[in-house]
Design an enzyme around this catalytic site. Sequence first.
Site, short mmCIF file in Angstrom:
data_model
loop_
_atom_site.label_atom_id
_atom_site.label_comp_id
_atom_site.label_asym_id
_atom_site.label_seq_id
_atom_site.Cartn_x
_atom_site.Cartn_y
_atom_site.Cartn_z
N ARG A 168 7.39 0.39 -13.58
CA ARG A 168 7.18 -0.28 -14.86
C ARG A 168 8.06 0.38 -15.92
O ARG A 168 8.39 1.55 -15.83
CB ARG A 168 5.71 -0.20 -15.29
N TYR B 180 10.32 -5.67 -10.25
CA TYR B 180 9.29 -4.71 -9.85
C TYR B 180 7.88 -5.18 -10.26
O TYR B 180 7.67 -5.65 -11.38
CB TYR B 180 9.56 -3.32 -10.46
N LYS C 198 -0.54 -6.90 -14.40
CA LYS C 198 -0.76 -6.14 -15.63
C LYS C 198 -0.57 -7.03 -16.87
O LYS C 198 -1.31 -6.91 -17.85
CB LYS C 198 0.16 -4.92 -15.68
N HIS D 108 -8.43 -1.43 -16.51
CA HIS D 108 -7.62 -0.88 -15.41
C HIS D 108 -8.53 -0.03 -14.53
O HIS D 108 -8.49 1.20 -14.56
CB HIS D 108 -6.50 -0.02 -16.03
N SER E 266 -2.29 5.03 -13.75
CA SER E 266 -1.45 4.65 -12.62
C SER E 266 -1.16 5.86 -11.73
O SER E 266 -0.85 6.95 -12.23
CB SER E 266 -0.14 4.09 -13.14
N CYS F 194 -3.19 7.65 -9.99
CA CYS F 194 -4.15 8.74 -10.14
C CYS F 194 -5.40 8.55 -9.28
O CYS F 194 -6.43 9.16 -9.53
CB CYS F 194 -4.53 8.93 -11.61
N ASP G 288 -7.67 -2.02 -8.66
CA ASP G 288 -6.79 -1.80 -9.82
C ASP G 288 -7.29 -2.42 -11.12
O ASP G 288 -7.09 -1.86 -12.18
CB ASP G 288 -5.38 -2.34 -9.51
N ARG H 259 5.78 1.07 -2.73
CA ARG H 259 4.51 0.32 -2.74
C ARG H 259 4.35 -0.54 -1.50
O ARG H 259 5.32 -0.94 -0.88
CB ARG H 259 4.48 -0.59 -3.97
P1 GTP Z 1 -1.81 2.53 -9.28
O1 GTP Z 1 -1.70 1.56 -8.17
O2 GTP Z 1 -0.49 3.00 -9.79
O3 GTP Z 1 -2.68 2.06 -10.39
O4 GTP Z 1 -2.42 3.92 -8.65
P2 GTP Z 1 -3.88 4.33 -8.15
O5 GTP Z 1 -4.70 4.81 -9.30
O6 GTP Z 1 -4.48 3.29 -7.30
O7 GTP Z 1 -3.56 5.64 -7.28
P3 GTP Z 1 -3.63 5.86 -5.69
O8 GTP Z 1 -5.01 5.78 -5.15
O9 GTP Z 1 -2.60 5.01 -5.06
O10 GTP Z 1 -3.18 7.39 -5.60
C1 GTP Z 1 -1.94 7.84 -6.11
C2 GTP Z 1 -1.58 9.16 -5.47
O11 GTP Z 1 -2.59 10.13 -5.70
C3 GTP Z 1 -1.42 9.05 -3.95
O12 GTP Z 1 -0.30 9.79 -3.53
C4 GTP Z 1 -2.69 9.66 -3.42
O13 GTP Z 1 -2.52 10.23 -2.14
C5 GTP Z 1 -3.07 10.70 -4.49
N1 GTP Z 1 -4.54 10.90 -4.57
C6 GTP Z 1 -5.49 9.92 -4.60
N2 GTP Z 1 -6.73 10.45 -4.60
C7 GTP Z 1 -6.57 11.79 -4.59
C8 GTP Z 1 -7.50 12.89 -4.58
O14 GTP Z 1 -8.72 12.75 -4.59
N3 GTP Z 1 -6.95 14.15 -4.58
C9 GTP Z 1 -5.59 14.35 -4.57
N4 GTP Z 1 -5.15 15.60 -4.56
N5 GTP Z 1 -4.69 13.33 -4.56
C10 GTP Z 1 -5.18 12.07 -4.57
C1 SPV Z 2 0.28 0.65 -12.05
O1 SPV Z 2 1.38 1.10 -12.41
O2 SPV Z 2 -0.78 0.95 -12.64
C2 SPV Z 2 0.19 -0.22 -10.87
C3 SPV Z 2 1.42 -0.75 -10.30
O3 SPV Z 2 -0.90 -0.56 -10.45
S1 SPV Z 2 2.04 -2.04 -11.29
O4 SPV Z 2 1.65 -3.31 -10.69
O5 SPV Z 2 3.48 -1.92 -11.28
O6 SPV Z 2 1.53 -1.96 -12.62
MN MN Z 3 -2.57 0.34 -11.64
#
Ligand code: GTP
Ligand code: SPV
Ligand code: MN
Length: 582
Positions: free
Chosen positions: A70, A198, A207, A227, A249, A251, A278, A367
């Site tokens: 983004r 993207y 979003k 979110h 994002s 996290c 999400d 992704r």
């Molecule tokens: P968006 O799709 O961008 O909104 O991200 P999201 O909030 O869904 O994050 P996602 O679950 O994809 O995790 C992002 C990164 O953080 C990945 O590399 C995970 O492996 C890592 N991660 C997720 N949960 C944990 C956790 O409990 N501990 C640690 N250390 N890393 C984590």
């Molecule tokens: C984020 O960045 O929080 C995502 C991926 O979930 S996107 O669809 O690019 O916003």
């Molecule tokens: Mn997101």
Amino acid sequence: MPSQLASLKQWVDDVARLTQPDQVHWCDGSDAENAKLVELMLANGDLHKLNEQSHPNCYLHRSSPQDVARVEHLTFVCTTNPADAGPNNHWMEPAEAHAQMDALYAGCMRGRTMYVVPYCMGPIDSPLSRCGVEITDSPYVVANMRIMTRMGAAAQARIEREGKFVKGLHSIGELDPNRRFIMHFPEELSIQSFGSGYGGNALLGKKCHALRIASYQARTEGWLAEHMLIVGIENPKGETHYVAAAFPSACGKTNLAMLIPPEGYRRDGWKVWTVGDDICWMHPGADGRLYAINPEAGYFGVAPGTSEKTNANAMAMLNHDAIFTNVGVTADGQPWWEGMTTGTPAQDWQGRPYDKAVSPAAHPNARFTVSARQCPSYTDKAEDPQGVPLSAIIFGGRRASLVPLVLEARDWTHGVLVGASMASETTAAATGAVGVVRRDSMAMKPFAGYNFGDYFAHWLSFDKPGAQLPKIFQVNWFRKDADGKFMWPGFGDNLRVLEWVLKRATGQAGALETPVGNVPKPSDLNTDGLGLDAAVLEQLLAVDREGYKAEMASIGEYLEEFGDRTPHALKAERAKIAAQLA
Ligand code: GTP
Ligand code: SPV
Ligand code: MN
């Protein structure tokens, strides 16, 4: 089939006149249509076929290397009054934004097909759902929208019944970062995006619609567009409680949404059900509770870090019918990214021979796109037109220091302050520096379609007579020790924290009261079989009063950024806590 709805037909005709496509195709969402698009993309290089034996119907997309995330600095909210967009958004005067976009769109689809993509955010038959139409010249966007939303004929039929829809216009242009804008016109319920293919910049249902435009609509209609992931936790008694959680994002939302319980919990009968990973739309129900739907139909998830160890549910759903964007590949054509425990990358995300010294195999924001139904923990409750009732709301972020593992807000106002005060380290999900701590209220800094001061006031407004609001908590899975290592094991073990959260929400667990909120005593958390050092646990649960004095001062300055629009109740809550800490 072209729509008979005059307003839709008219808009499509106007856009075609401006962009000059060779052809216009109305998408019906059928398998046959998708097969044709895939064929086209295999021929033009937008997609590469992955190993059919190990990954049937899976494809790799390599984006332009300048178009991998983004672009918050190019994302605008165009309201008549700049103060309505707030200091939390970039603002442009609507007429100027339209002039700039019209200049970019003029003739941009010459030699291309213009796809008209009707979509529904949320179950087709839910009163909580909202529809939109995205016009795009990218078949990759169409294929992704088909997975991420209820796209095609059924959505078009609903739009024709309702006569109302969000208008999204998208062109990849030349994928030139210097000719790229993501514009939002909340007062017109419209979105205009140019120059990027993207996810968050181009899949306009996500979003742009489901958060920026929807949050604006939700404010006037009395609901919330957030979110947040939505997850159901079933305890050994067979009771399921639903939790919504906002993390910025990259996290941890996708991971928490499809968590696999630790061994001991599984043996005792705990189960986890995925509703969404999400976005969450929450409406007050007749009984005063908040009901949540996931407006999406798929996951657009972060690939790196996803493994059998961290997220086996995700690995299981990625074996077929998935699109991978900017991952590496093995010599036999299987997708590969950092964190995977098997396989060796042969090519990196740009298609070059893999060389660790040059680049990771996968881009850090690589992704996957996959239908929600392919997740083993997906529940039919996600299709319930009424949504699921929430028992708790959780805010979380990446904080290497200060913020304890978990903390409970005393009441709704305190909870709204906790959400508004959130800060987190930036990630690869947006272009720019990574690892910088910034305020990210409710994980909505990049996504709120209006002034954060008004947004905080809207959150507070849900606390009214008769409301049965969920309890609010804060978590932090990302505390680091002196060596820079994560102190908490995370992933499946996060269920230990959710157990405490739900027991607090139903009055069955102890806590220690502190000025910044209630934290579990070490004995209040189930750490059986965890093997966590007692001193580490104590550190994870400790409230650092000196650190929080400085944090509260910084939060005070932050709340001032929104001037008179910041609700007095929020400032008073902060002042009360600061006084207790002093
Ligand atoms: P968006 O799709 O961008 O909104 O991200 P999201 O909030 O869904 O994050 P996602 O679950 O994809 O995790 C992002 C990164 O953080 C990945 O590399 C995970 O492996 C890592 N991660 C997720 N949960 C944990 C956790 O409990 N501990 C640690 N250390 N890393 C984590
Ligand atoms: C984020 O960045 O929080 C995502 C991926 O979930 S996107 O669809 O690019 O916003
Ligand atoms: Mn997101």
